[in-house]
Design a protein around this motif. Structure first.
Motif, mmCIF file in Angstrom:
data_model
loop_
_atom_site.group_PDB
_atom_site.id
_atom_site.type_symbol
_atom_site.label_atom_id
_atom_site.label_comp_id
_atom_site.label_asym_id
_atom_site.label_seq_id
_atom_site.Cartn_x
_atom_site.Cartn_y
_atom_site.Cartn_z
ATOM 1 N N ALA A 66 41.173 -16.045 51.051
ATOM 2 C CA ALA A 66 43.037 -15.581 51.113
ATOM 3 C C ALA A 66 43.410 -13.852 50.955
ATOM 4 O O ALA A 66 42.293 -13.203 50.578
ATOM 5 N N VAL A 67 43.950 -13.329 51.742
ATOM 6 C CA VAL A 67 44.923 -12.579 51.422
ATOM 7 C C VAL A 67 46.351 -11.810 51.134
ATOM 8 O O VAL A 67 47.080 -12.084 51.639
ATOM 9 N N TYR A 68 46.415 -10.800 49.972
ATOM 10 C CA TYR A 68 47.399 -10.769 49.706
ATOM 11 C C TYR A 68 48.105 -9.434 49.728
ATOM 12 O O TYR A 68 47.257 -8.858 49.693
ATOM 13 N N LEU A 69 49.280 -8.948 50.155
ATOM 14 C CA LEU A 69 49.739 -7.447 50.315
ATOM 15 C C LEU A 69 50.333 -6.547 49.540
ATOM 16 O O LEU A 69 50.728 -7.379 48.199
ATOM 17 N N LEU A 70 49.089 -5.857 48.769
ATOM 18 C CA LEU A 70 49.411 -4.943 48.050
ATOM 19 C C LEU A 70 50.296 -3.713 47.861
ATOM 20 O O LEU A 70 51.474 -3.692 46.793
ATOM 21 N N ALA B 31 45.486 -4.642 51.896
ATOM 22 C CA ALA B 31 45.910 -6.216 51.397
ATOM 23 C C ALA B 31 44.650 -6.003 50.253
ATOM 24 O O ALA B 31 43.838 -5.522 50.664
ATOM 25 N N LEU B 32 44.816 -7.375 49.072
ATOM 26 C CA LEU B 32 43.681 -7.718 48.692
ATOM 27 C C LEU B 32 42.639 -8.918 49.506
ATOM 28 O O LEU B 32 43.641 -9.628 49.319
ATOM 29 N N LEU C 279 39.019 -4.916 50.681
ATOM 30 C CA LEU C 279 40.347 -4.275 50.502
ATOM 31 C C LEU C 279 40.565 -4.213 52.155
ATOM 32 O O LEU C 279 39.625 -3.818 52.828
ATOM 33 N N VAL C 280 41.679 -4.171 52.829
ATOM 34 C CA VAL C 280 41.834 -4.328 54.471
ATOM 35 C C VAL C 280 43.478 -3.624 54.481
ATOM 36 O O VAL C 280 44.033 -3.982 54.023
#
Length: 360
Positions: free
Chosen positions: A66-70, A75-76, A169-170
């Motif tokens: 999963a990737v979540y925008l910080l 993105a986490l 992180l990315v």
């Protein structure tokens, strides 16, 4: 070659011999995964949950994490992976499980930042020293990845289970989904196939010492090229090949892009000796379950051997990255793999209009 002696000479406090780790589990490594068809049925209603706009990658295309925008620059990445023993050496088991779990962050193009341990052990069956060696193996791999194990959870379970939650992180613009492949892309596989075949031979005590060393070497090689590959605009999609085999994870990539994946059988790298072992019947039950789940969507060449077919659906524990990139970037991608010690990386196919997977 003589078979590898995988017996454990340690003993419990009451002098009972310590059982082989693989004898305590009904399956091992990524071969423990629920078959793709069964998993699809289980998850068919999961998409009804509300999806926040910050969730850049969820379960829609069965991606690796999963990737979540910080914020606009970060993105986490969040993932977890755990399984039962694929080998009897506890330290090696810990290393393999940790390498496999961290791989999902690399497959998204991210840099891991920390991990949490997931530990389930039959406390009254295994010596504490054995359990400690499993955890030490995981810690050493995390040290190689440059991350701490910052916590976790433990339970007393019937079968030994070990794995990690991994966060990374990315940059949002560098997320490499498994759905981004484009028609005309070439496909590059970072590691050779055959881990499931070697694990089947090990469980039957028919694996040589050389075969065991090869198995541990490939399953503990971190997929670090994923970080550098994420910086290349011509790399359009990535995934890692694990429990569903090359065909299964290739189908996910093809479905996500709305394209057909064409694989060239004679270009697919294999671990030494696995074709011969497969021909001798050293295959996992998961290989057959995988094929039953998706075989109808795969076109195989006439006359393909049963051993070759088994290798295409063979569950890969801690397998290689599968990269879809523009043809002109293939040399750069292969050079990136080579610079990180992945000498067996190969161009194995291409993406074409259509659907499913074709093997030629």
């Amino acid at each position: 070659m003589t078979a590898l002696d995988t017996s454990n000479t340690g003993a419990l406090p009451d002098s009972k011999p310590t059982p082989r780790l693989t004898s305590l589990s009904h399956g091992g490594g990524c071969g423990c995964k629920i078959a793709p068809g069964v998993l699809s049925e289980i998850l068919k209603n999961s998409s009804n949950l509300p999806i926040p706009p910050e969730l850049l990658v969820g379960i829609e295309t069965a991606d690796d994490a999963a990737v979540y925008l910080l914020n606009e620059n970060q993105a986490l990445i969040a993932t977890t992976d755990f399984f039962m023993p694929i080998v009897d050496d506890p330290y090696d088991f810990g290393r393999i499980a940790a390498t496999n779990a961290i791989s999902d962050v690399y497959a998204m193009g991210g840099t891991p930042i920390m991990a949490l341990g997931l530990v389930g052990m039959p406390i009254n069956v295994l010596p504490l020293e054995t359990i400690g060696a499993i955890l030490r193996g995981g810690q050493d791999v995390c040290r190689d990845a440059g991350i701490p194990i910052a916590g976790g959870h433990t339970i007393d379970s019937v079968e030994p289970i070990y794995g990690l939650v991994v966060l990374g992180l990315v940059h949002p613009s560098r997320v490499k989904k498994n759905s981004g492949a484009q028609a005309g892309d070439v496909l590059i596989l970072g590691k050779p196939l055959g881990v499931g075949i070697l694990s089947a031979a090990l469980k039957k005590q028919a694996l040589s010492a050389e075969g065991y060393a090869c198995m541990v070497a490939t399953t503990t090689q971190l997929n670090k090229p994923g970080i550098a590959l994420a910086t290349m605009p011509a790399v359009h999609a990535m995934t890692d090949v694990t429990g569903f085999g090359l065909l299964g994870h290739g189908l996910e990539l093809a479905r996500g892009a709305g394209l057909q994946m064409q694989l060239q059988l004679d270009q697919i790298p294999l671990l030494p000796g696995v074709l011969e072992l497969a021909a001798q019947g050293m295959v996992t039950g998961a290989s057959g379950r995988n094929w039953a789940s998706y075989g109808a969507q795969v076109a195989l060449p006439a006359g393909i051997s049963a051993a070759h077919q088994a290798l295409l659906s063979d569950p890969q524990t801690s397998g290689g990255l599968l990269v879809a990139c523009a043809p002109e970037a293939a040399d750069e991608v292969l050079a990136c793999f080579g610079a990180h010690g992945f000498a067996d990386a190969r161009v194995v196919g291409q993406m074409l209009p259509g659907q499913g997977v074709q093997v030629i």
